[in-house]
Design a protein around this motif. Structure first.
Motif, mmCIF file in Angstrom:
data_model
loop_
_atom_site.group_PDB
_atom_site.id
_atom_site.type_symbol
_atom_site.label_atom_id
_atom_site.label_comp_id
_atom_site.label_asym_id
_atom_site.label_seq_id
_atom_site.Cartn_x
_atom_site.Cartn_y
_atom_site.Cartn_z
ATOM 1 N N PRO A 297 0.830 -1.210 0.000
ATOM 2 C CA PRO A 297 0.000 0.000 0.000
ATOM 3 C C PRO A 297 0.866 1.261 0.000
ATOM 4 C CG PRO A 297 -0.733 -1.562 1.675
ATOM 5 C CD PRO A 297 0.592 -2.049 1.188
ATOM 6 N N MET A 298 0.525 2.207 -0.870
ATOM 7 C CA MET A 298 1.260 3.457 -0.991
ATOM 8 C C MET A 298 0.284 4.582 -1.324
ATOM 9 S SD MET A 298 4.601 2.560 -3.357
ATOM 10 C CE MET A 298 5.240 4.229 -3.160
ATOM 11 N N ALA A 299 0.661 5.781 -0.953
ATOM 12 C CA ALA A 299 -0.080 6.945 -1.432
ATOM 13 C C ALA A 299 0.208 7.114 -2.923
ATOM 14 C CB ALA A 299 0.330 8.194 -0.663
ATOM 15 N N TYR A 300 -0.829 7.381 -3.680
ATOM 16 C CA TYR A 300 -0.675 7.581 -5.126
ATOM 17 C C TYR A 300 0.372 8.644 -5.431
ATOM 18 C CZ TYR A 300 -2.129 8.947 -9.903
ATOM 19 O OH TYR A 300 -2.171 9.263 -11.235
ATOM 20 N N GLN A 301 0.393 9.717 -4.661
ATOM 21 C CA GLN A 301 1.361 10.786 -4.921
ATOM 22 C C GLN A 301 2.799 10.325 -4.691
ATOM 23 O OE1 GLN A 301 0.786 14.221 -2.449
ATOM 24 N NE2 GLN A 301 0.836 13.084 -0.514
ATOM 25 N N ASP A 302 2.991 9.341 -3.812
ATOM 26 C CA ASP A 302 4.345 8.821 -3.593
ATOM 27 C C ASP A 302 4.805 7.954 -4.765
ATOM 28 O OD1 ASP A 302 4.456 10.120 -1.172
ATOM 29 O OD2 ASP A 302 3.858 8.365 -0.007
ATOM 30 N N VAL A 303 3.863 7.245 -5.390
ATOM 31 C CA VAL A 303 4.215 6.446 -6.564
ATOM 32 C C VAL A 303 4.765 7.352 -7.656
ATOM 33 C CG1 VAL A 303 3.389 4.837 -8.311
ATOM 34 C CG2 VAL A 303 2.436 4.754 -5.995
ATOM 35 N N LEU A 304 4.116 8.497 -7.840
ATOM 36 C CA LEU A 304 4.557 9.415 -8.884
ATOM 37 C C LEU A 304 5.864 10.112 -8.550
ATOM 38 C CD1 LEU A 304 1.706 8.859 -10.011
ATOM 39 C CD2 LEU A 304 1.696 11.226 -10.781
ATOM 40 N N GLY A 305 6.368 9.935 -7.349
ATOM 41 C CA GLY A 305 7.661 10.498 -6.995
ATOM 42 C C GLY A 305 8.822 9.561 -7.236
ATOM 43 N N MET A 306 8.539 8.341 -7.686
ATOM 44 C CA MET A 306 9.599 7.342 -7.816
ATOM 45 C C MET A 306 10.668 7.726 -8.841
ATOM 46 S SD MET A 306 7.778 3.655 -7.505
ATOM 47 C CE MET A 306 7.025 3.104 -5.972
ATOM 48 N N PHE A 307 10.289 8.467 -9.875
ATOM 49 C CA PHE A 307 11.249 8.826 -10.914
ATOM 50 C C PHE A 307 11.778 10.246 -10.767
ATOM 51 C CE2 PHE A 307 8.866 5.379 -13.072
ATOM 52 C CZ PHE A 307 9.933 4.547 -13.363
ATOM 53 N N ASP A 308 11.467 10.892 -9.645
ATOM 54 C CA ASP A 308 11.919 12.273 -9.457
ATOM 55 C C ASP A 308 13.434 12.410 -9.612
ATOM 56 O OD1 ASP A 308 9.361 13.097 -9.069
ATOM 57 O OD2 ASP A 308 9.557 13.534 -6.932
ATOM 58 N N GLY A 309 14.169 11.452 -9.085
ATOM 59 C CA GLY A 309 15.623 11.539 -9.103
ATOM 60 C C GLY A 309 16.231 11.424 -10.488
ATOM 61 N N SER A 310 15.471 10.858 -11.428
ATOM 62 C CA SER A 310 16.021 10.678 -12.775
ATOM 63 C C SER A 310 15.634 11.810 -13.719
ATOM 64 C CB SER A 310 15.541 9.342 -13.359
ATOM 65 O OG SER A 310 14.131 9.323 -13.473
ATOM 66 N N ILE A 311 14.718 12.680 -13.297
ATOM 67 C CA ILE A 311 14.279 13.786 -14.152
ATOM 68 C C ILE A 311 14.976 15.052 -13.660
ATOM 69 C CG2 ILE A 311 12.296 15.013 -15.081
ATOM 70 C CD1 ILE A 311 12.413 12.061 -15.812
ATOM 71 N N VAL A 312 16.182 15.243 -14.138
ATOM 72 C CA VAL A 312 17.040 16.329 -13.656
ATOM 73 C C VAL A 312 17.172 17.387 -14.742
ATOM 74 C CG1 VAL A 312 19.348 16.928 -12.847
ATOM 75 C CG2 VAL A 312 18.293 14.767 -12.138
ATOM 76 N N ASP A 313 16.825 18.622 -14.423
ATOM 77 C CA ASP A 313 16.967 19.703 -15.391
ATOM 78 C C ASP A 313 18.435 19.898 -15.763
ATOM 79 O OD1 ASP A 313 14.275 20.078 -15.207
ATOM 80 O OD2 ASP A 313 14.366 21.995 -14.155
ATOM 81 N N GLY A 314 18.695 20.134 -17.038
ATOM 82 C CA GLY A 314 20.035 20.461 -17.487
ATOM 83 C C GLY A 314 20.779 19.339 -18.164
ATOM 84 N N ARG A 315 20.437 18.077 -17.868
ATOM 85 C CA ARG A 315 21.051 16.991 -18.622
ATOM 86 C C ARG A 315 20.608 17.076 -20.083
ATOM 87 N NH1 ARG A 315 19.641 12.277 -14.330
ATOM 88 N NH2 ARG A 315 21.363 12.626 -12.860
ATOM 89 N N HIS A 316 21.418 16.464 -20.955
ATOM 90 C CA HIS A 316 21.046 16.413 -22.364
ATOM 91 C C HIS A 316 20.216 15.155 -22.612
ATOM 92 C CE1 HIS A 316 24.212 19.397 -24.072
ATOM 93 N NE2 HIS A 316 23.714 19.803 -22.918
ATOM 94 N N ASN A 317 19.221 15.293 -23.466
ATOM 95 C CA ASN A 317 18.285 14.193 -23.688
ATOM 96 C C ASN A 317 17.923 14.057 -25.157
ATOM 97 O OD1 ASN A 317 17.227 13.452 -20.752
ATOM 98 N ND2 ASN A 317 17.380 15.674 -20.861
ATOM 99 N N GLU A 318 17.789 12.830 -25.593
ATOM 100 C CA GLU A 318 17.189 12.535 -26.891
ATOM 101 C C GLU A 318 16.262 11.348 -26.685
ATOM 102 O OE1 GLU A 318 18.215 11.296 -31.505
ATOM 103 O OE2 GLU A 318 19.670 12.446 -30.323
ATOM 104 N N MET A 319 15.034 11.463 -27.211
ATOM 105 C CA MET A 319 14.049 10.415 -26.997
ATOM 106 C C MET A 319 13.529 9.900 -28.328
ATOM 107 S SD MET A 319 12.019 11.944 -23.709
ATOM 108 C CE MET A 319 11.452 10.341 -23.170
#
Length: 462
Positions: A297-319
């Motif tokens: 069991p988890m709060a829904y808002q905590d689930v959406l925080g799981m990838f916070d550490g990987s979404i870092v402003d300033g890195r270069h990205n190509e998708m």
């Protein structure tokens, strides 16, 4: 009458009018805050707009649109700033920056949320949580809800409640002539249809009214498996999602684990009766030998925080992105091999599970046309620039190679929110039988192509 070609003198005149007419901040290259204002999530984007308008409220938008049009300056709209190709920043144009407009108003009795154009997923989730609700958004808190919703919006509630765009009940839109209209089932229904998956090509969406859903707790978590177990775990994953009830949506993929090596991850979300979800959790645990993680069991808002550490402003990205109808033995092997040769510890492969309620929406009901069960494969190259072109270029080459290899397993077209600005034909194919109607709506509401967030919906000249 079509806008004239912009000239430096017209830019200066537009700047003066904007500063005089608006409550918000107007920035040009000589202003100290300009460079900071043009930075977005993808640090590789170096676009230099002529003018950046940081809107103080929705009233700034119609005036800014009219002034830009009168002076022949191209327009773009910035919400969350997470479009990897940088379409929020028009080179030499006027940027309508909505990032300060982050108000959320919940109506618990109606089960709806009214949100401003710059609201991020984390803003909406937090506000909804306070009132005992959860919204259908994506998987990352930092992403703008407006852009996510207009393009479709895959997320972990997709099986139970559909795409983010399926939960859009109405919007306020500033059109290319500066007029403001409501788009919903009663007013401008054709525009409302187009906004649900057709992208930001029809005007500036200053506010959205969205459905939210009761409950704040789900069964979820992150399970990490060694790459050596990927074949068996993905085989079990394929069987699990093939018969998944609406309440279960399972994201999967690969990223670099805590020990510095690529791992396979599963991120399930069960949004139904917790007691019934325990059987699903037990099946997940038995798919392999997790090296890390737990589901509970988890709060829904905590689930959406799981990838916070990987979404870092300033890195270069190509998708890059592909739609696959299923995960076969061969495509699973291809993805596992691609994960093993990732060129950066920040890169990843993400499989978004589409089924259930999202798949039952009739194709003609919204602009988003791909309504069969499928996986959206998100190929994300992310790196800290080394300054050496060859080294930096290897990351994008990895993403493009994986996309090319997956093409033989893929459905036609692609998801507009992740396609590059050079992939017009794939975007058009992605709209399937809805493409013709979308182009007609485009011609009606924006005949001079003022807005071009999705290149597929900008008819070729002539």
């Amino acid at each position: 009458m079509a806008p004239s070609t912009s000239l430096p003198g017209e830019t200066a005149a537009a700047e003066r009018e904007l500063r005089s007419a608006l409550r918000g901040t107007v920035l040009v290259a000589t202003d100290p805050s300009y460079d900071g204002a043009r930075r977005i999530w993808n640090g590789a984007v170096e676009h230099r707009p002529a003018v950046i308008v940081r809107c103080a409220d929705g009233r700034d938008v119609p005036a800014a649109v009219r002034i830009a049009r009168e002076h022949g300056l191209p327009l773009s709209v910035r919400g969350g700033g997470h479009d990897w190709s940088g379409r929020a920043l028009r080179e030499g144009g006027v940027v309508l920056d909505l990032s300060a407009l982050r108000g959320v108003a919940l109506d618990p009795a109606a089960g709806t949320a009214e949100i401003q154009g710059g609201v991020r997923a984390g803003d909406l989730v937090a506000a909804a949580h306070t009132h005992g609700f959860k919204p259908a958004v994506g998987t990352v808190k930092a992403v703008g809800v407006g852009g996510l919703t207009l393009g479709g919006g895959y997320g972990l509630l997709g099986g139970h409640h559909g795409l983010a765009s399926d939960n859009l009940l109405g919007a306020r839109v500033v059109l290319a002539d500066g007029t403001e209209v409501t788009a919903d089932a009663q007013e401008n229904p054709d525009l409302y249809w187009a906004l649900r998956g057709g992208g930001g090509n029809f005007g500036v969406v200053t506010s959205l009214r969205c459905r939210v859903h009761p409950g704040t707790t789900v069964l979820s978590g992150l399970l990490l498996f060694p790459l050596a177990e990927a074949a068996g775990v993905l085989r079990g994953y394929r069987e699990l999602v093939a018969g998944a009830p609406d309440e279960l949506t399972v994201m999967a993929g690969f990223f670099t684990g805590p020990e510095g090596s690529p791992v396979l991850f599963l991120l399930p979300m069960w949004s139904g009766d917790p007691a019934q979800g325990e059987d699903v959790v037990a099946r997940l645990r038995k798919l392999g030998t997790p090296v890390f993680g737990e589901v509970g069991p988890m709060a829904y808002q905590d689930v959406l925080g799981m990838f916070d550490g990987s979404i870092v402003d300033g890195r270069h990205n190509e998708m890059r992105t592909r739609w696959t109808p299923e995960l076969t033995e061969d495509s699973a092997e291809l993805l596992t091999e691609a994960a093993a040769r990732m060129t950066s510890p920040y890169s990843g492969l993400y499989l978004h599970h589409f089924h259930g309620a999202a798949a039952r929406v009739p194709v003609a009901d919204t602009a988003f046309a791909l309504r069969q069960d499928h996986l959206l494969v998100e190929i994300a190259a992310s790196w800290t620039p080394a300054g050496a072109p060859a080294a930096d270029g290897a990351h994008g080459q990895w993403a493009r190679r994986v996309s090319d290899e997956l093409a033989g397993f893929a459905l036609p077209g692609g998801y507009p929110n992740l396609l590059g600005s050079d992939e017009r034909e794939r975007a058009l194919l992605g709209f399937g039988p809805n493409a013709g109607r979308l182009l007609e709506v485009k011609r009606r509401y924006d005949p001079h192509n003022v807005f071009s967030a999705v290149p597929a919906l900008v008819p070729p000249a002539g």
